[in-house]
Design a protein around this motif. Structure first.
Motif, PDB file in Angstrom:
ATOM      1  N   HIS A  57     -38.773 -28.717 -11.758  1.00 13.15           N
ATOM      2  CA  HIS A  57     -39.808 -29.204 -10.843  1.00 13.15           C
ATOM      3  C   HIS A  57     -39.636 -30.705 -10.668  1.00 13.15           C
ATOM      4  N   ALA A 115     -42.313 -32.585  -4.077  1.00 11.92           N
ATOM      5  CA  ALA A 115     -43.524 -31.980  -3.506  1.00 11.92           C
ATOM      6  C   ALA A 115     -44.303 -33.007  -2.681  1.00 11.92           C
ATOM      7  N   ARG A 116     -44.230 -34.258  -3.089  1.00  6.89           N
ATOM      8  CA  ARG A 116     -44.976 -35.303  -2.348  1.00  6.89           C
ATOM      9  C   ARG A 116     -44.296 -35.689  -1.041  1.00  6.89           C
ATOM     10  N   GLU A 160     -35.812 -27.781  -4.628  1.00  5.75           N
ATOM     11  CA  GLU A 160     -37.090 -27.517  -3.953  1.00  5.75           C
ATOM     12  C   GLU A 160     -37.088 -27.981  -2.494  1.00  5.75           C
ATOM     13  N   ARG A 203     -41.805 -33.970   0.697  1.00  3.57           N
ATOM     14  CA  ARG A 203     -41.078 -32.952   1.467  1.00  3.57           C
ATOM     15  C   ARG A 203     -41.616 -32.767   2.879  1.00  3.57           C
ATOM     16  N   HIS A 208     -37.782 -25.509   0.721  1.00  2.00           N
ATOM     17  CA  HIS A 208     -38.899 -25.829   1.618  1.00  2.00           C
ATOM     18  C   HIS A 208     -38.409 -25.974   3.056  1.00  2.00           C
TER      19      HIS A 208
END
Ligand SMILES: C[S@@+](CC[C@H](N)C(=O)[O-])C[C@H]1O[C@@H](n2cnc3c(N)ncnc32)[C@H](O)[C@@H]1O
Length: 224
Positions: free
Chosen positions: A23, A28-29, A57, A31, A61
């Motif tokens: 991870h 995640a922030r 990731e 993307r 995505h």
């Protein structure tokens, strides 16, 4: 947003899941901001080669949001390759090809691609400042050799910009990178652009991103 993101992906900081998925909180922030740029700069179809995919990731995505494209992730780190494969399986992604073990400092890296696979675009997120300068040189030369005319090479990350002091967050990040490895550090956009020009790319489109990052889009020029 002015706060600097923490260093995005570090296997020592990001314990693997049982199936070896890693991870990367920064992925995640950032993307969705990156995806919104990709929507306007990627071609409608073809294979996007990602260099330095890390956890994988981003590739998953982007592949899910852009089903007409195929993504080919890559990384030199075995733990990254295992993670990318884990995320691909978990997502059931049909437009993500198996990851390639690819080190941009190896001048022969374009030969890592299967015969006949010509990328329609190359994407590299948060690598060039967390690798020796030779990785930037290898990335640009290889991309220049592989990409067809008009195809984009897309870089994302923090940069030094000619004539401008680093933002405080980026200055601290740069210092922490150099402390970790003197060969690392934020790259000068002018130097990267000069190297890209020598590899056959035109003047880049530079897009301001959150947290003092940039997306830099180079287009492969005709006859180069
Ligand atoms: C900070 S991580 C970024 C990963 C991912 N792109 C992201 O944004 O989450 C840096 C990545 O660069 C890869 N890397 C380091 N040196 C490299 C090289 N010479 N060629 C290709 N990738 C490299 C590392 O293995 C790692 O996956």
């Amino acid at each position: 947003m002015t706060q600097q993101e923490p260093a995005p992906w570090d296997p020592a900081l990001a314990p693997a899941d049982a199936d070896r998925r890693l991870h990367a909180p920064a992925a995640a922030r950032n993307r969705d901001a990156i995806l919104s740029v990709l929507r306007s700069v990627l071609p409608p179809a073809g294979t996007v080669l990602e260099i330095a995919s890390g956890s994988g990731e981003h590739a998953i995505h982007f592949a899910s949001a852009l089903p007409d494209l195929t993504f080919r992730p890559s990384d030199p780190a075995p733990e990254a390759l295992a993670s990318i494969a884990g995320w691909t399986t978990q997502a059931g992604a049909t437009n993500v090809l198996p990851p390639l073990r690819l080190d941009a400092t190896d001048s022969a890296w374009p030969g890592t691609l299967p015969p006949g696979e010509t990328p329609a675009a190359i994407l590299c997120i948060n690598m060039i400042h967390i690798a020796p300068w030779a990785a930037t040189e290898g990335l640009l030369r290889g991309a220049g050799a592989l990409l067809p005319t008009g195809a984009p090479l897309i870089l994302y990350g923090p940069f030094r910009r000619p004539g401008r002091p680093l933002e405080p967050g980026n200055a601290a990040f740069d210092a922490s990178l150099r402390e970790r490895d003197p060969a690392f550090g934020l790259r000068d956009l002018g130097e990267v652009t000069a190297l890209a020009a020598a590899a056959g790319f035109g003047t880049p489109e530079v897009i301001e991103m959150p947290a003092n990052n940039l997306t830099v889009v180079f287009g492969k020029q005709a006859g180069r």
